[in-house]
Structure formats: structure tokens, C-alpha cells
Design a protein around this motif. Structure first.
Motif, PDB file in Angstrom:
ATOM      1  N   MET A   1       0.841  -1.179   0.000  1.00  0.00           N
ATOM      2  CA  MET A   1       0.000   0.000   0.000  1.00  0.00           C
ATOM      3  C   MET A   1       0.894   1.252   0.000  1.00  0.00           C
ATOM      4  N   LYS A   2       0.601   2.167  -0.933  1.00  0.00           N
ATOM      5  CA  LYS A   2       1.385   3.396  -1.044  1.00  0.00           C
ATOM      6  C   LYS A   2       0.934   4.413  -0.003  1.00  0.00           C
ATOM      7  N   PRO A   3       1.864   5.277   0.420  1.00  0.00           N
ATOM      8  CA  PRO A   3       1.500   6.349   1.346  1.00  0.00           C
ATOM      9  C   PRO A   3       0.576   7.365   0.668  1.00  0.00           C
ATOM     10  N   ASN A   4      -0.069   8.171   1.470  1.00  0.00           N
ATOM     11  CA  ASN A   4      -0.908   9.247   0.961  1.00  0.00           C
ATOM     12  C   ASN A   4      -0.005  10.442   0.670  1.00  0.00           C
ATOM     13  N   PHE A   5       0.419  10.570  -0.584  1.00  0.00           N
ATOM     14  CA  PHE A   5       1.360  11.621  -0.958  1.00  0.00           C
ATOM     15  C   PHE A   5       0.781  13.018  -0.746  1.00  0.00           C
ATOM     16  N   GLU A   6      -0.508  13.172  -0.990  1.00  0.00           N
ATOM     17  CA  GLU A   6      -1.152  14.481  -0.847  1.00  0.00           C
ATOM     18  C   GLU A   6      -1.101  14.968   0.601  1.00  0.00           C
ATOM     19  N   ALA A   7      -1.109  14.035   1.557  1.00  0.00           N
ATOM     20  CA  ALA A   7      -1.103  14.408   2.979  1.00  0.00           C
ATOM     21  C   ALA A   7       0.309  14.674   3.501  1.00  0.00           C
ATOM     22  N   MET A   8       1.327  14.286   2.745  1.00  0.00           N
ATOM     23  CA  MET A   8       2.707  14.471   3.187  1.00  0.00           C
ATOM     24  C   MET A   8       3.132  15.927   3.056  1.00  0.00           C
ATOM     25  N   THR A   9       4.024  16.357   3.936  1.00  0.00           N
ATOM     26  CA  THR A   9       4.634  17.676   3.789  1.00  0.00           C
ATOM     27  C   THR A   9       5.631  17.606   2.632  1.00  0.00           C
ATOM     28  N   ASN A  10       6.071  18.754   2.163  1.00  0.00           N
ATOM     29  CA  ASN A  10       7.076  18.763   1.088  1.00  0.00           C
ATOM     30  C   ASN A  10       8.349  18.043   1.532  1.00  0.00           C
ATOM     31  N   LYS A  11       8.741  18.247   2.779  1.00  0.00           N
ATOM     32  CA  LYS A  11       9.955  17.611   3.297  1.00  0.00           C
ATOM     33  C   LYS A  11       9.789  16.086   3.327  1.00  0.00           C
ATOM     34  N   GLU A  12       8.650  15.615   3.783  1.00  0.00           N
ATOM     35  CA  GLU A  12       8.392  14.169   3.831  1.00  0.00           C
ATOM     36  C   GLU A  12       8.352  13.578   2.426  1.00  0.00           C
ATOM     37  N   LEU A  13       7.662  14.286   1.523  1.00  0.00           N
ATOM     38  CA  LEU A  13       7.543  13.787   0.156  1.00  0.00           C
ATOM     39  C   LEU A  13       8.899  13.783  -0.545  1.00  0.00           C
ATOM     40  N   THR A  14       9.702  14.797  -0.320  1.00  0.00           N
ATOM     41  CA  THR A  14      11.044  14.836  -0.902  1.00  0.00           C
ATOM     42  C   THR A  14      11.870  13.657  -0.403  1.00  0.00           C
ATOM     43  N   ALA A  15      11.815  13.384   0.890  1.00  0.00           N
ATOM     44  CA  ALA A  15      12.554  12.249   1.455  1.00  0.00           C
ATOM     45  C   ALA A  15      12.069  10.942   0.839  1.00  0.00           C
ATOM     46  N   TYR A  16      10.763  10.807   0.653  1.00  0.00           N
ATOM     47  CA  TYR A  16      10.202   9.600   0.043  1.00  0.00           C
ATOM     48  C   TYR A  16      10.712   9.449  -1.390  1.00  0.00           C
ATOM     49  N   VAL A  17      10.647  10.526  -2.161  1.00  0.00           N
ATOM     50  CA  VAL A  17      11.083  10.472  -3.564  1.00  0.00           C
ATOM     51  C   VAL A  17      12.570  10.121  -3.658  1.00  0.00           C
ATOM     52  N   LEU A  18      13.369  10.641  -2.747  1.00  0.00           N
ATOM     53  CA  LEU A  18      14.804  10.333  -2.781  1.00  0.00           C
ATOM     54  C   LEU A  18      15.085   8.859  -2.523  1.00  0.00           C
TER      55      LEU A  18
END
Length: 82
Positions: free
Chosen positions: A1-18
Motif C-alpha cells: 500500500m502506497k503512502p498518501n502523498f497528498e497528505a505528506m509535507t514537502n519535506k516528507e515527500l522529498t525524502a520519500y522520492v529520494l
């Protein structure tokens, strides 16, 4: 199951993408949060011609834009410290 990207902060989403560089959906959402969006961005000409020759006028324009951004950032920093 993927995380809810829309609910993530920019910092969290950046860390996930990295750590998940092939997750196109996460990358698309992160890029859509750019500030300013592409429709408001300033686009500059290429710095070099196809043969590798520098385009001096475009380099000068880009250098001036960078200088202005640095000055603006320094002013904001000074204003916030006052």
C-alpha cells in the motif's frame, strides 16, 4: 500500500522520492507543488549554442537574475532578523 502523498509535507515527500526514485506518482505530486508553477516561471535562453559556443548575452542575463535572487534572499533574511 502506497503512502498518501497528498497528505505528506514537502519535506516528507522529498525524502520519500529520494528513496523511491522510480515512483512516478510521488515525483509528479512533488513537482506539482513547485513554487512558482511553470506557468509563472521565468524561462531563460540556452547558455550554449549547439556547437558548444557560449551565448554571452544569455549568460549575462542569467547571471544578473541570479544576482538579483541572492540580493532578495539576503534582504528577506535581514528583514526577518530585525
Amino acid at each position: 500500500m502506497k503512502p498518501n502523498f497528498e497528505a505528506m509535507t514537502n519535506k516528507e515527500l522529498t525524502a520519500y522520492v529520494l528513496t523511491h526514485r522510480h515512483d512516478d506518482e510521488a515525483i509528479r505530486i512533488l513537482f506539482s507543488r513547485r513554487n512558482p508553477p511553470d506557468s509563472e516561471a521565468t524561462w531563460y535562453g540556452p547558455m550554449f549554442a549547439e556547437d558548444g559556443t557560449p551565448i554571452e548575452e544569455n549568460i549575462r542575463i542569467a547571471e544578473e537574475a541570479i544576482r538579483q535572487r541572492i540580493e532578495q534572499a539576503e534582504k528577506r533574511k535581514q528583514d526577518s532578523q530585525s
